[in-house]
Design a protein around this motif. Structure first.
Motif, PDB file in Angstrom:
ATOM      1  N   GLN A   1     -34.829  18.129  15.353  1.00 53.65           N
ATOM      2  CA  GLN A   1     -34.043  16.978  14.928  1.00 53.65           C
ATOM      3  C   GLN A   1     -34.923  15.826  14.446  1.00 53.65           C
TER       4      GLN A   1
ATOM      5  N   TYR B   1     -33.014  14.117   7.883  1.00 54.85           N
ATOM      6  CA  TYR B   1     -31.664  14.686   7.811  1.00 54.85           C
ATOM      7  C   TYR B   1     -31.460  15.550   6.564  1.00 54.85           C
TER       8      TYR B   1
ATOM      9  N   ARG C   1     -33.155  18.773   6.866  1.00 59.76           N
ATOM     10  CA  ARG C   1     -32.484  19.638   7.841  1.00 59.76           C
ATOM     11  C   ARG C   1     -31.298  20.366   7.215  1.00 59.76           C
TER      12      ARG C   1
ATOM     13  N   GLU D   1     -24.448  18.716  13.172  1.00 59.70           N
ATOM     14  CA  GLU D   1     -25.110  17.434  13.410  1.00 59.70           C
ATOM     15  C   GLU D   1     -24.319  16.515  14.338  1.00 59.70           C
TER      16      GLU D   1
END
Length: 218
Positions: free
Chosen positions: A79, A83, A86, A134
């Protein structure tokens, strides 16, 4: 002896808490946050493809296989990564999961996969994977995450199967080729626009039932 009794009492007190936590997780995953009727996730494949019960079965199998394995593998992505990166990695993982899944499913149900057309590969980037990963799954510990994924997918699957069953009967007056005595047939529900309309009715009824149950509960 006293220590044994203390341990036994602690275990007995812990079991109801564990059961309540499990029930709460199942309720939240499959019902309260139902992916399709509450959150509106992965709706397009349903309204386009699930116009009969057997097509719904095919969709459920492919969706479950691709979604569960993609989410489980994607959960190992750090994480700490940006973002945007990801999300790209989740899509790449989905593509890697897709290859063996496609080989297996084409061997098991080739005709159904052909009928799904472009929606089969598109399932690897469905909104369920991108959004829930998420906002829900990846912020939980691994044990709860796995249960949450399984029961969320199960909640989605049950709705799709019921939806396909009802849609086939009311739009054709048949079920799996067998004629059912229906007073009236609404053939428009077999079309995409009809699928959206029927799914909207499902969602409204579902939310109405949940609210009614909540009011009845003491």
């Amino acid at each position: 002896m006293l220590n044994d009794q203390t341990k036994l009492r602690s275990t007995n007190e812990a079991n109801p808490k564990m059961n309540n936590n499990f029930k709460s997780l199942v309720y939240n995953s499959a019902i309260k946050r139902n992916p399709i009727l509450v959150s509106g996730m992965a709706v397009a494949p349903v309204v386009v493809l699930a116009d009969t019960f057997m097509k719904s079965v095919s969709l459920v199998i492919t969706f479950s296989l691709l979604t569960v394995f993609t989410l489980l593998v994607s959960s190992f992505v750090s994480q700490k990564i940006v973002y945007t990166v990801r999300i790209i990695l989740y899509a790449l993982i989905g593509a890697l999961v897709y290859v063996p899944a496609a080989i297996f499913l084409n061997a098991v149900m080739p005709n159904e996969i052909v009928e799904m057309g472009v929606y089969f590969p598109l399932l690897i980037v469905n909104s369920f994977i991108i959004s829930y990963s998420e906002t829900a799954f990846f912020i939980e510990n691994k044990g709860n995450m796995i249960l949450d994924i399984l029961f969320s997918v199960l909640g989605y699957d049950i709705v799709v199967l019921i939806f396909g069953f009802v849609r086939e009967i009311i739009s054709t007056g048949e079920f799996n080729g067998k004629i059912i005595a229906m007073p009236m047939i609404f053939s428009g529900f077999s079309e995409t626009y009809g699928g959206f309309l029927l799914l909207g009715i499902f969602a409204a009824l579902f939310r109405g039932i949940i609210l009614l149950v909540q009011k009845i509960k003491p």
